[in-house]
Design a protein around this motif. Structure first.
Motif, mmCIF file in Angstrom:
data_model
loop_
_atom_site.group_PDB
_atom_site.id
_atom_site.type_symbol
_atom_site.label_atom_id
_atom_site.label_comp_id
_atom_site.label_asym_id
_atom_site.label_seq_id
_atom_site.Cartn_x
_atom_site.Cartn_y
_atom_site.Cartn_z
ATOM 1 N N UNK A 40 0.821 -1.209 0.000
ATOM 2 C CA UNK A 40 0.000 0.000 0.000
ATOM 3 C C UNK A 40 0.854 1.257 0.000
ATOM 4 N N UNK A 41 1.015 1.881 -1.136
ATOM 5 C CA UNK A 41 1.880 3.070 -1.216
ATOM 6 C C UNK A 41 1.380 4.236 -0.377
ATOM 7 N N UNK A 42 0.102 4.239 0.013
ATOM 8 C CA UNK A 42 -0.420 5.334 0.847
ATOM 9 C C UNK A 42 -0.715 4.862 2.265
ATOM 10 N N UNK A 43 -0.115 3.743 2.644
ATOM 11 C CA UNK A 43 -0.166 3.239 4.015
ATOM 12 C C UNK A 43 -1.606 3.056 4.506
ATOM 13 N N UNK A 44 -2.461 2.527 3.630
ATOM 14 C CA UNK A 44 -3.843 2.175 3.974
ATOM 15 C C UNK A 44 -4.628 3.362 4.533
ATOM 16 N N UNK A 45 -4.279 4.558 4.116
ATOM 17 C CA UNK A 45 -5.005 5.732 4.605
ATOM 18 C C UNK A 45 -6.420 5.808 4.043
ATOM 19 N N UNK A 46 -6.698 5.075 2.957
ATOM 20 C CA UNK A 46 -8.030 5.081 2.372
ATOM 21 C C UNK A 46 -8.968 4.064 2.995
ATOM 22 N N UNK A 47 -8.471 3.276 3.970
ATOM 23 C CA UNK A 47 -9.336 2.286 4.611
ATOM 24 C C UNK A 47 -10.452 2.976 5.394
ATOM 25 N N UNK A 48 -10.138 4.124 5.986
ATOM 26 C CA UNK A 48 -11.143 4.820 6.799
ATOM 27 C C UNK A 48 -12.370 5.204 5.990
ATOM 28 N N UNK A 49 -12.212 5.372 4.670
ATOM 29 C CA UNK A 49 -13.354 5.774 3.842
ATOM 30 C C UNK A 49 -14.405 4.686 3.743
ATOM 31 N N UNK A 50 -14.057 3.437 4.042
ATOM 32 C CA UNK A 50 -15.001 2.329 3.902
ATOM 33 C C UNK A 50 -15.799 2.086 5.180
ATOM 34 N N UNK A 51 -15.497 2.818 6.278
ATOM 35 C CA UNK A 51 -16.285 2.780 7.519
ATOM 36 C C UNK A 51 -16.431 1.364 8.061
ATOM 37 N N UNK A 52 -15.299 0.691 8.190
ATOM 38 C CA UNK A 52 -15.304 -0.664 8.737
ATOM 39 C C UNK A 52 -14.713 -0.734 10.134
ATOM 40 N N UNK A 53 -14.465 0.390 10.736
ATOM 41 C CA UNK A 53 -13.897 0.447 12.091
ATOM 42 C C UNK A 53 -12.566 -0.281 12.171
ATOM 43 N N UNK A 54 -11.744 -0.072 11.178
ATOM 44 C CA UNK A 54 -10.420 -0.712 11.140
ATOM 45 C C UNK A 54 -9.311 0.296 11.403
ATOM 46 N N UNK A 55 -9.630 1.366 12.072
ATOM 47 C CA UNK A 55 -8.619 2.387 12.329
ATOM 48 C C UNK A 55 -7.493 1.882 13.193
ATOM 49 N N UNK A 56 -7.818 1.153 14.266
ATOM 50 C CA UNK A 56 -6.780 0.610 15.143
ATOM 51 C C UNK A 56 -5.935 -0.425 14.405
ATOM 52 N N UNK A 57 -6.592 -1.241 13.628
ATOM 53 C CA UNK A 57 -5.869 -2.277 12.879
ATOM 54 C C UNK A 57 -4.931 -1.658 11.849
ATOM 55 N N UNK A 521 -22.632 -7.835 6.293
ATOM 56 C CA UNK A 521 -21.242 -7.995 5.863
ATOM 57 C C UNK A 521 -21.175 -8.144 4.346
ATOM 58 N N UNK A 522 -22.101 -8.922 3.798
ATOM 59 C CA UNK A 522 -22.109 -9.080 2.341
ATOM 60 C C UNK A 522 -22.401 -7.754 1.653
ATOM 61 N N UNK A 523 -23.318 -6.997 2.214
ATOM 62 C CA UNK A 523 -23.621 -5.693 1.629
ATOM 63 C C UNK A 523 -22.419 -4.765 1.716
ATOM 64 N N UNK A 524 -21.684 -4.847 2.817
ATOM 65 C CA UNK A 524 -20.471 -4.034 2.928
ATOM 66 C C UNK A 524 -19.452 -4.421 1.870
ATOM 67 N N UNK A 573 -11.597 -6.544 1.888
ATOM 68 C CA UNK A 573 -12.358 -7.713 1.445
ATOM 69 C C UNK A 573 -11.927 -8.972 2.204
ATOM 70 N N UNK A 574 -10.647 -9.156 2.393
ATOM 71 C CA UNK A 574 -10.187 -10.314 3.153
ATOM 72 C C UNK A 574 -10.685 -10.242 4.599
ATOM 73 N N UNK A 575 -10.691 -9.062 5.162
ATOM 74 C CA UNK A 575 -11.185 -8.912 6.534
ATOM 75 C C UNK A 575 -12.663 -9.272 6.615
ATOM 76 N N UNK A 576 -13.460 -8.808 5.674
ATOM 77 C CA UNK A 576 -14.891 -9.081 5.699
ATOM 78 C C UNK A 576 -15.178 -10.563 5.479
ATOM 79 N N UNK A 577 -14.399 -11.225 4.616
ATOM 80 C CA UNK A 577 -14.593 -12.664 4.423
ATOM 81 C C UNK A 577 -14.275 -13.409 5.712
#
Length: 1137
Positions: A40-57, A521-524, A573-577
């Protein structure tokens, strides 16, 4: 006038920048060291946009990745650490007063190195603390944060692997404690003058404990993990993840597999070392699964020349972790040196590449064919307009599957090389072979025992062949990067959209219809990655409810869009699966997809598992170039830092270097199947130099690699020239060898040369080594010219050390050399053979009619041939006199040349020496033919002139000797009595003659007469040979000159004016000149004039004179000058009557 742009572009398009150079090297050196897409060249900074509460992770992943990068730099520093103490000067007794200054300077030098070790000590403590805190955060029974994700798992495992490698390096590098002992000693001497050194002493003691304690980093990590909260749950989850990944072995490349193999024993020890729930691990993971993994891989690569053994690690760590010491089944695993002989054979078959080459060849050939076919289909697809969508998808999907298979092949093959090297390092050669040159010094480095003497010829060939396969497949895939990238992105996009829009849609309507939590989860997952813009049948997912859709609506069609998912999307996607399958609890027994209590049907679970592991491989496909660079990087085969330290040497000889060993094997074996791959091992130097600069970041390693490359390339060019020269010379000798001789031999097959191909090597004008472009063809040409000159000089020198009878052998060897030159000149721009032989004969001047050969022939005739050889009139041969030499000539032995200076192979050399031996004891017609061919029309007249002058000088020198003999005759001899008979008359004559006083003069006169006769007969042999050569030339030129035999046996001209040759060219010139299509007939007119001049030249040479007649006339004239003295009236009565 300016040329229009369109015409200039059209003209440029006709030029081709391609040449005929084959691809016999691997990929060029990759100069980019940027972070790959897999991290991840941007250090997963775009994960927060998906609202999956993965900020700590996400925060934890970035922190661990930073620690991993820092740890790799620390490991590189430790691996390349070399002792500074070896370079310290030793003061002589006369400078003992400067001891304090030496201690101070030594301390300053060592303090810089110790500061780096202290930095490693502080870093490992910080990394262990952060890793332990990260594990404790996700090991709480209550779920406060989401995670850890699969990406988080990998970050934990990679950081643990870095800590393990640091600990292993610290244990293995003996130079570190050695330098520290010197540092502590100098500190003691220097610190006496300082104040407030307590803090420094404490740091020194802490560093000493850290360096002297084995597995100090793992012990510290264990203490940090179990300081406040146990981490058995997360450790067990990691162990299950490692075991399942290793057993499945689908989405793993070899670096990931080796990482799991290295950390698994440490995870087992850490998980078992807890006071509570120590046995719960073996309820989730059967111990037999662990035993199978450890038994299947008893040796694991850690560094280029360092390996790890799970069995040895478990046994050693059991003494530090008491709870683990009760695991008898794990502790009874045999270490590599403890493997029983019966099992050793199985491991040999598993690790040695030689035993898998049949399968590897079949895989390589099959993949090459299918990849080429897929590429042809892609080219056809690119060139076609309006192609059918289904056909296009099939072709691109086939291309994607082929690329995935190629990556898996490269990973498996490169992993085999890593594992074979680790096996060789764990099983060194016990008894290296000792050659005759090594009898005095039969000591070997440890590195020689594990590399130089540990590979048989068959194993070297197999390794070289596999390296060639890896480099060729990598190059083939890299060349099509731009052509297949769009197809790969479209296929990945299609795989993701097919799953999230079709398969998940079906699951939402069937399996998860009444399960709101799972449906969410599937909808997410659909919201996260669905590309509704590419869907032609569903513009808005909310447009239709689930119960209102018909079967036609459920059939989704996608536009091909080269829009690949990002690393953050794949991560989510791997996290949700995992959330979907495990229900948010990864600690359930059975593993991730083996959990039967999840309530998901087997078919859906299988689809989720397949897509989950496909997601892992998407990142490698998207990072196409970087993945190929990683999978084809074989630079580790050069590094030997650990053995340099243990052997206490600066560097090993080049014979111990594995890349050069492979090059030398190709040259020495002369395997036709490997010759075109002779440059493949040089790619190992490119890989190792790249690794030294970008990964290890050590300039001195690059300098050492560059020095070895310079030496190895010089040796390669030298040996390659010798091989090429030997081969073509053997071919020439085999061609010129009398066929009746080979057919008469029982083993005549040995005189035929096994065919080799050098065409590809001759075309190499751009060889890339360490960023430099080398014209190998030019180097080969230069050295080949030098080799021909050295060979000519050797043959001439050898002839100069022998007698005149060796002229036949010289002519044979020069004929072989000339044919060799003609054969090689078809591929290389060599100097002219006549120029080279004139240069070596010192006969370049236009006014020079002498040469080394003519000088040697005349010198031999003067000093040996004429004085010591006598004529056998029956055989028309000169043989050496058996009564001893009149003039003994002192000869020294000729120097022994290199084997390829003779006839190439040993068998052909012996055959030609046997044939030349037939001409060693006499001089006759064959020798005269050789003399004529070697001297030619330029130097032969000089020999004739010198010989005639020699006859004249001999006659002149005989005059006083003959006069002296005449004066020694008696005044008168009466008529002899017939009573005594013939014998009595002879006795009376001998009594009357007084020549006994001048017997020496008599012998000299007779010897001079013999030399004159030998010279005249030598002229007669020369005349015979020249007449035969003239007759042959006449028969060849007569038809073109219009010469026919007349009635009286004389030659007459059939045409009065012109010859047939000039008539033919004149008619052709007239026809061409009269043709309107010929714009410039001047060249034909010049050709016609040249034909007339050639006819006149050949006609003038028809009536050539006789050398013998001229010699006899010259001798007669020389005798006539002394005729008046020798024709006086005899003084004796007997002679007078």
């Amino acid at each position: 006038m300016a040329i229009p742009v369109e015409e200039a572009i059209a003209a440029l398009s006709t030029f081709s920048l391609e040449d005929e150079q084959p691809d016999v090297q691997g990929l060029a050196v990759l100069l980019s060291s940027e972070r790959y897409a897999t991290s991840s060249p941007i250090e997963y900074s775009d994960v927060a946009a998906y609202r999956l509460s993965l900020g700590e992770d996400t925060k934890a992943i970035n922190q661990l990745n930073t620690l991993i990068q820092e740890g790799k730099e620390m490991a590189s520093l430790l691996y390349t650490y070399r002792s500074c103490v070896k370079a310290l000067p030793q003061l002589p007794d006369s400078m003992k007063h400067s001891q304090a200054d030496l201690y101070l300077e030594t301390y300053q030098v060592l303090d810089l190195e110790m500061s780096r070790l202290r930095e490693i000590q502080r870093w490992q403590a910080s990394a262990a603390s952060k890793l332990a805190a990260d594990m404790q955060r996700f090991s709480r029974p209550e779920r406060l944060v989401n995670g850890p994700t699969v990406t988080h798992f990998w970050s934990m495992l990679k950081l643990l692997d870095v800590l393990l490698q640091l600990d292993h390096l610290k244990n293995a590098k003996a130079s570190i404690p050695n330098d520290f002992s010197w540092y502590k000693r100098t500190f003691t001497q220097v610190s006496t003058q300082w104040q407030d050194t307590d803090t420094m002493r404490e740091e020194l003691d802490d560093l000493q404990i850290f360096l002297s304690t084995r597995w100090a980093i793992l012990l510290n990590l264990h203490a940090e993990m179990f300081r406040t909260n146990t981490v058995e749950d997360i450790l067990q989850v990691l162990i299950v993840f490692c075991v399942e990944s290793l057993e499945l072995d689908f989405a793993l490349l070899f670096p990931e597999r080796h990482t799991l193999l290295r950390v698994l024993p440490v995870l087992v020890v850490l998980a078992t070392s807890s006071e509570k729930e120590s046995e719960s691990l073996y309820k989730r993971v059967k111990i037999n699964r662990l035993l199978n993994i450890f038994k299947n891989d008893p040796v694991i690569p850690a560094f280029p020349d360092l390996h790890l053994s799970p069995a040895a690690m478990l046994k050693e760590l059991s003494s530090y972790f008491q709870n683990f010491s009760s695991q008898i089944r794990l502790l009874t695993l045999p270490a590599p040196h403890e493997i029983p002989p019966r099992e050793l054979q199985d491991y040999q078959r598993h690790y040695l590449i030689l035993n898998h080459m049949g399968t590897i060849r079949a895989e390589h050939d099959d993949f090459s064919i299918r990849f080429a076919s897929a590429m042809n289909q892609m080219i056809t697809l690119k060139s076609s307009d309006g192609a059918d969508n289904d056909w296009s998808r099939d072709i691109k999907g086939n291309m994607y599957d082929t690329v995935v298979e190629g990556f898996q092949l490269l990973s498996r093959w490169t992993g085999r090389i890593w594992e074979q090297c680790a096996w060789k390092f764990s099983r060194p050669c016990k008894e290296p072979p000792i050659s005759d040159s090594q009898q005095d010094s039969a000591t070997f480095f440890d590195y020689e025992k594990v590399v130089r003497w540990n590979y048989t010829a068959e194993e070297r060939r197999a390794l070289l062949e596999l390296i060639g396969y890896i480099k060729s497949i990598g190059l083939m895939m890299q060349h099509c990067d731009t052509l297949v990238s769009e197809a790969l992105w479209e296929t990945i996009h299609m795989e993701v959209q097919d799953f999230v829009q079709d398969k998940l849609d079906t699951m939402l309507r069937t399996t998860f219809r009444k399960k709101k939590d799972l449906s969410r989860i599937l909808s997410d997952m659909r919201t996260l990655s669905a590309d509704w813009m590419a869907n032609t049948s569903k513009a808005d997912p909310e447009q239709h409810s689930l119960h209102q859709e018909t079967e036609e609506m459920r059939q989704s069609t996608f536009y091909p869009r080269p829009v690949a998912p990002t690393a953050a999307q794949i991560h989510c996607l791997q996290f949700l699966i995992c959330e979907l399958v495990s229900g948010g609890n990864l600690r359930k027994p059975g593993g991730l997809f083996g959990n039967s209590s999840s309530g998901i049907p087997v078919e859906d679970l299988k689809q989720l598992e397949t897509f989950f592991y496909k997601l892992s491989f998407f990142l490698h496909i998207l990072d196409f170039t970087a993945t190929i660079g990683t999978l084809t990087d074989l630079g580790f085969l050069w590094f030997r830092e650990f053995y340099l330290e243990s052997s206490r040497v600066i560097q090993f000889p080049i014979e111990c270097s594995l890349p050069w060993m492979l090059v030398d094997h190709v040259i020495e074996s002369q395997d036709a199947g490997l010759l075109e791959s002779i440059l493949i091992p040089l790619d190992l130097y490119n890989d190792s130099a790249q690794h030294a600069l970008t990964y290890l970041k050590q300039r001195f390693l690059y300098d050492e690699i560059e020095a070895e490359v310079d030496l190895s390339f010089d040796l390669l060019v030298q040996k390659l020239n010798e091989v090429i020269f030997t081969y073509y010379k053997s071919c020439a000798a085999s061609t010129l060898l009398d066929s009746s001789f080979t057919y008469a031999c029982d083993d005549g097959e040995k005189y035929f040369v096994k065919p080799l191909r050098f065409d590809a090597i001759f075309k190499l004008r751009r060889v890339m080594i360490l960023g430099r472009t080398i014209d190998l063809r030019s180097l080969i040409t230069q050295r080949m010219n030098k080799l021909f000159r050295e060979n000519i000089d050797f043959l001439l020198e050898r002839f100069e050390y022998g007698d005149l009878c060796g002229v036949v052998e010289l002519q044979q060897l020069l004929d072989i050399l000339e044919l060799t030159h003609q054969s090689i000149s078809r591929f290389l721009e060599l100097d002219s053979y006549s120029l080279m032989i004139s240069e070596m004969q010192e006969n370049l001047s236009l006014v020079s009619y002498s040469s080394r050969i003519s000088s040697q022939i005349w010198n031999e005739m003067q000093t040996d041939f004429l004085p010591n050889f006598i004529l056998c009139n029956t055989t028309q041969r000169f043989v050496r006199s058996l009564k001893g030499a009149h003039h003994s000539s002192q000869r020294s032995d000729a120097s022994t040349g290199k084997p390829y200076f003779y006839c190439g192979s040993h068998d052909l050399t012996m055959a030609y020496q046997g044939l030349a031996g037939l001409y060693r004891d006499f001089f006759g017609i064959p020798h005269m033919f050789a003399v004529v061919r070697l001297l030619g029309s330029r130097s032969l007249p000089g020999i004739i002139r010198a010989l005639l002058d020699h006859i004249s000088s001999k006659i002149t020198a005989m005059v006083p000797k003959v006069t002296g003999l005449q004066e020694a005759l008696p005044k008168s001899i009466g008529l002899l009595s017939f009573d005594g008979g013939i014998a009595g008359c002879q006795k009376i004559i001998h009594e009357i003659l007084t020549w006994e006083a001048k017997s020496d003069v008599k012998v000299e006169v007779l010897h001079d007469l013999k030399e004159i006769g030998s010279a005249l007969y030598w002229m007669s042999l020369l005349d015979i040979v020249l007449r035969q050569i003239d007759t042959t030339q006449f028969m060849q030129s007569a038809p073109w000159l219009g010469l026919v035999p007349g009635n009286d046996g004389q030659v007459k001209h059939a045409y009065s004016d012109n010859t047939p040759f000039t008539t033919l060219l004149s008619a052709a010139t007239s026809a061409v000149a009269s043709s309107p299509a010929c714009a410039n007939p001047s060249s034909y007119l010049v050709m016609s004039k040249q034909a007339e001049a050639a006819s006149l030249l050949y006609k003038s040479n028809l009536n050539s004179g006789s050398v013998l007649e001229y010699a006899l006339a010259f001798t007669s004239a020389a005798l006539d000058r002394h005729y008046s003295k020798w024709s006086a009236t005899p003084k004796t009565e007997l002679l007078g009557r």
